[in-house]
Design a protein around this motif. Structure first.
Motif, PDB file in Angstrom:
ATOM      1  N   ASP B 165       1.366   2.861   4.422  1.00 34.89           N
ATOM      2  CA  ASP B 165       2.398   3.872   4.149  1.00 34.89           C
ATOM      3  C   ASP B 165       3.683   3.517   4.901  1.00 34.89           C
ATOM      4  O   ASP B 165       4.784   3.575   4.338  1.00 34.89           O
ATOM      5  CB  ASP B 165       1.878   5.244   4.579  1.00 34.89           C
ATOM      6  CG  ASP B 165       2.836   6.360   4.184  1.00 34.89           C
ATOM      7  OD1 ASP B 165       3.591   6.187   3.223  1.00 34.89           O
ATOM      8  OD2 ASP B 165       2.833   7.406   4.859  1.00 34.89           O
ATOM      9  N   GLU B 166       3.538   3.151   6.179  1.00 28.56           N
ATOM     10  CA  GLU B 166       4.710   2.760   6.967  1.00 28.56           C
ATOM     11  C   GLU B 166       5.326   1.464   6.442  1.00 28.56           C
ATOM     12  O   GLU B 166       6.540   1.337   6.306  1.00 28.56           O
ATOM     13  CB  GLU B 166       4.301   2.557   8.438  1.00 28.56           C
ATOM     14  CG  GLU B 166       4.047   3.836   9.203  1.00 28.56           C
ATOM     15  CD  GLU B 166       5.300   4.666   9.345  1.00 28.56           C
ATOM     16  OE1 GLU B 166       6.207   4.264  10.099  1.00 28.56           O
ATOM     17  OE2 GLU B 166       5.391   5.715   8.688  1.00 28.56           O
ATOM     18  N   ALA B 167       4.474   0.486   6.157  1.00 27.29           N
ATOM     19  CA  ALA B 167       4.977  -0.847   5.784  1.00 27.29           C
ATOM     20  C   ALA B 167       5.580  -0.875   4.385  1.00 27.29           C
ATOM     21  O   ALA B 167       6.527  -1.626   4.138  1.00 27.29           O
ATOM     22  CB  ALA B 167       3.841  -1.869   5.874  1.00 27.29           C
ATOM     23  N   ILE B 168       5.040  -0.046   3.475  1.00 23.25           N
ATOM     24  CA  ILE B 168       5.493  -0.091   2.081  1.00 23.25           C
ATOM     25  C   ILE B 168       6.436   1.071   1.756  1.00 23.25           C
ATOM     26  O   ILE B 168       7.541   0.852   1.267  1.00 23.25           O
ATOM     27  CB  ILE B 168       4.279  -0.100   1.131  1.00 23.25           C
ATOM     28  CG1 ILE B 168       3.495  -1.404   1.318  1.00 23.25           C
ATOM     29  CG2 ILE B 168       4.723   0.071  -0.327  1.00 23.25           C
ATOM     30  CD1 ILE B 168       2.165  -1.463   0.605  1.00 23.25           C
ATOM     31  N   ASN B 169       6.021   2.280   2.047  1.00 23.72           N
ATOM     32  CA  ASN B 169       6.894   3.415   1.703  1.00 23.72           C
ATOM     33  C   ASN B 169       8.114   3.509   2.606  1.00 23.72           C
ATOM     34  O   ASN B 169       9.179   3.941   2.169  1.00 23.72           O
ATOM     35  CB  ASN B 169       6.115   4.731   1.765  1.00 23.72           C
ATOM     36  CG  ASN B 169       5.325   4.977   0.494  1.00 23.72           C
ATOM     37  OD1 ASN B 169       5.547   4.300  -0.513  1.00 23.72           O
ATOM     38  ND2 ASN B 169       4.411   5.923   0.533  1.00 23.72           N
ATOM     39  N   SER B 170       7.947   3.141   3.885  1.00 28.49           N
ATOM     40  CA  SER B 170       9.068   3.270   4.819  1.00 28.49           C
ATOM     41  C   SER B 170       9.715   1.933   5.165  1.00 28.49           C
ATOM     42  O   SER B 170      10.670   1.903   5.948  1.00 28.49           O
ATOM     43  CB  SER B 170       8.591   3.949   6.114  1.00 28.49           C
ATOM     44  OG  SER B 170       8.095   5.237   5.852  1.00 28.49           O
ATOM     45  N   ASP B 171       9.186   0.854   4.616  1.00 32.21           N
ATOM     46  CA  ASP B 171       9.758  -0.484   4.854  1.00 32.21           C
ATOM     47  C   ASP B 171       9.876  -0.832   6.342  1.00 32.21           C
ATOM     48  O   ASP B 171      10.830  -1.511   6.757  1.00 32.21           O
ATOM     49  CB  ASP B 171      11.146  -0.606   4.200  1.00 32.21           C
ATOM     50  CG  ASP B 171      11.065  -0.600   2.680  1.00 32.21           C
ATOM     51  OD1 ASP B 171      10.004  -0.976   2.150  1.00 32.21           O
ATOM     52  OD2 ASP B 171      12.058  -0.203   2.045  1.00 32.21           O
ATOM     53  N   GLU B 172       8.934  -0.360   7.137  1.00 30.58           N
ATOM     54  CA  GLU B 172       8.952  -0.694   8.567  1.00 30.58           C
ATOM     55  C   GLU B 172       8.364  -2.090   8.783  1.00 30.58           C
ATOM     56  O   GLU B 172       7.675  -2.628   7.913  1.00 30.58           O
ATOM     57  CB  GLU B 172       8.150   0.336   9.368  1.00 30.58           C
ATOM     58  CG  GLU B 172       8.657   1.768   9.245  1.00 30.58           C
ATOM     59  CD  GLU B 172      10.040   1.996   9.843  1.00 30.58           C
ATOM     60  OE1 GLU B 172      10.598   1.049  10.442  1.00 30.58           O
ATOM     61  OE2 GLU B 172      10.573   3.104   9.692  1.00 30.58           O
ATOM     62  N   THR B 173       8.620  -2.661   9.941  1.00 27.20           N
ATOM     63  CA  THR B 173       8.044  -3.972  10.240  1.00 27.20           C
ATOM     64  C   THR B 173       6.523  -3.866  10.329  1.00 27.20           C
ATOM     65  O   THR B 173       5.971  -2.769  10.519  1.00 27.20           O
ATOM     66  CB  THR B 173       8.574  -4.537  11.568  1.00 27.20           C
ATOM     67  OG1 THR B 173       8.114  -3.694  12.637  1.00 27.20           O
ATOM     68  CG2 THR B 173      10.090  -4.632  11.580  1.00 27.20           C
TER      69      THR B 173
END
Lengths: 252, 231
Positions: B165-173
């Motif tokens: 969710d963080e890596a894909i939806n929020s584009d986080e590292t």
């Protein structure tokens, strides 16, 4: 209410058999991804009680606020003491510091560059990344373990808030339940009947040095309806890492 | 920095060992976690599944131990593994017939200098393995990094969901996503570790299609970047 030998230091060496398949236990919420251990229990027991309060979950709160790229080298993160004060004031101002929370940990994270060319680990560079301040929960002084009730606030340069994560449940007293005694709890621990179930067989010796009755708080979204008593065993493994194991405390 | 946006060009692979012959089973947790990986990478991000091997079908070759021929996880950009991790004179991944002192495992020595083809990141959802991070870092030839644990850890779909969710939806590292996922999934006695071939990969890498990714290390050296925290 009598006490179980509070003044005695009781050591149990509980050797678990070599290769031992253990079927799923009711109440297991997840499984340990390593192997079981032999336990040395070196702790005082809490006061013996026959019943203990339990709580109904009314609601779950899950707050997550974060900057991007929080894990990077920084130059001016605050000291642990400064961070503790900044976070306390921040949570108070936000109205996000529950009365039954307590400061549980303050830790500075470092980005290390490690060189292995000599066959030994040489830390070439060690740069601060952030300081994180963590809170956990005690209900009327009774500990809650597990991921479902915790607050983490992380600070970057000059004390800037770069990460805030809070997961917490609103509870109301639901009554009291009869609980199992310490010896039964230890027997269940020995047999691997833990809330987060051990998986496997003989491994390095683990010393249990703290035993309490408390509550296990599962991850948010897990549909946990009640907080019922558990026996909490804390200790260390043979590499010096902390171990926390919980056994269902409710008598069947 | 290299940014690529054609999601269908990206590949992931998965290995899950739920069914153990001699030690405690993890059924159905690994399969449940696989389904979350599949949902996020295949259904949401549009990646292709290179392979999914489970239980007795999981072999050491799946972890890219070969110098030629089938390269296992090194034929995909991202690899997720769920199964027991053990410390048996060095940390290792236990395959389905694992017993103490016997083979049927994957050790750091098996993959030393081997990940030199397509893989960028490996997620080892297993106990203990990255307590020997310096040994496992030697696998990182062209590959960028490994996420894992130094202590006991637990099966958790929350870990997988929160990470993607963080890596894909929020584009986080990748590192930021892993930090938050471990905080959400586990209590304080779990120690998460992430290692990368370079500090630039550690702090800049995103999943393909979600942001920048640092260059492969060239030439290779004997250093690696390390971060850990208590969950």
């Amino acid at each position: 209410m009598k006490k179980i030998a509070l003044s005695m230091l009781i050591i149990f060496v509980l050797a678990i058999g070599a290769i031992n398949y253990i079927p799923d236990a009711e109440g297991t919420v997840s499984k340990e991804l390593g192997l079981d251990t032999d336990f040395v229990i070196n702790a005082q027991f809490p006061e013996e009680v026959s019943s203990f309060p339990y709580y109904k979950v009314l609601s779950e709160e899950n707050v997550h606020e974060s900057q991007s790229n929080i894990l990077k080298a920084r130059e001016a993160v605050p000291s642990e003491d400064e961070a503790t004060k900044v976070v306390h004031d921040y949570l108070l101002k936000k109205g996000q510091l529950p009365e039954d929370s307590y400061l549980s940990d303050v830790e500075v994270l470092y980005l290390k560059t490690i060189n292995t060319s000599t066959g030994q680990d040489i830390v070439e560079k060690k740069e601060p990344v952030l300081v994180e301040v963590s809170y956990n929960r005690q209900i009327n002084g009774v500990p809650v373990v597990g991921p479902g009730d915790s607050i983490t606030v992380s600070l970057g340069d000059d004390g800037e808030i770069i990460y805030f994560f809070k997961t917490w449940r609103e509870l109301e007293i639901a009554g009291e339940v009869t609980i199992i005694d310490a010896n039964t709890a230890i027997k269940n621990l020995q047999e691997g009947k833990t809330i987060q179930k051990p998986a496997g067989s003989e491994r390095p010796i683990v010393e249990i040095n703290d035993i309490k009755i408390g509550y296990f708080s599962d991850v948010t979204g897990s549909n946990q309806d009640f907080y019922k008593p558990v026996w909490i065993f804390k200790g260390i493994d043979d590499r010096g890492y902390e171990v926390v194991k919980c056994v269902d405390g409710v008598a069947k | 920095m290299l940014t690529v946006s054609n999601a269908s060009a990206y590949e992931y692979s998965v290995t899950v060992v739920d069914d153990y012959a001699y030690i405690d089973d993890l059924t159905p947790h690994g399969q449940n976690q696989y389904e979350r990986v599949e949902y996020w990478l295949h259904d949401v991000a549009g990646w292709s599944e290179e392979f999914y091997d489970k239980d007795s079908s999981v072999t050491a070759e799946d972890f890219g131990i070969s110098d030629s021929g089938y390269k296992g996880l090194d034929e995909a950009d991202f690899h997720y593994h769920s199964g027991h991790g053990v410390d048996d004179i060095g940390t290792e991944l236990a395959l389905c017939s694992w017993m103490p002192g016997f083979n049927n495992d994957v050790t750091a020595g098996d993959v030393q200098y081997k990940w030199d083809q397509d893989n960028e990141w490996v997620f080892l959802h297993s106990c203990n393995v990255l307590d020997d991070s310096s040994d496992w870092a030697k696998a990182l030839d062209a590959s960028h990094g490994i996420m894992g644990f130094a202590t006991t850890t637990y099966t958790s779909t929350t870990l997988v969901n929160e990470f993607f969710d963080e890596a894909i939806n929020s584009d986080e590292t990748i590192a930021d996503s892993y930090y938050h996922a471990t905080k959400a999934a586990f209590g304080s006695s779990v120690k998460a570790v992430i290692i990368a071939d370079t500090s630039s990969q550690m702090t800049n890498d995103h999943l393909h299609g979600q942001g920048s990714m640092a260059a492969d290390e060239s030439p290779n050296d004997s250093s690696y970047a390390y971060l850990s925290w208590w969950c």
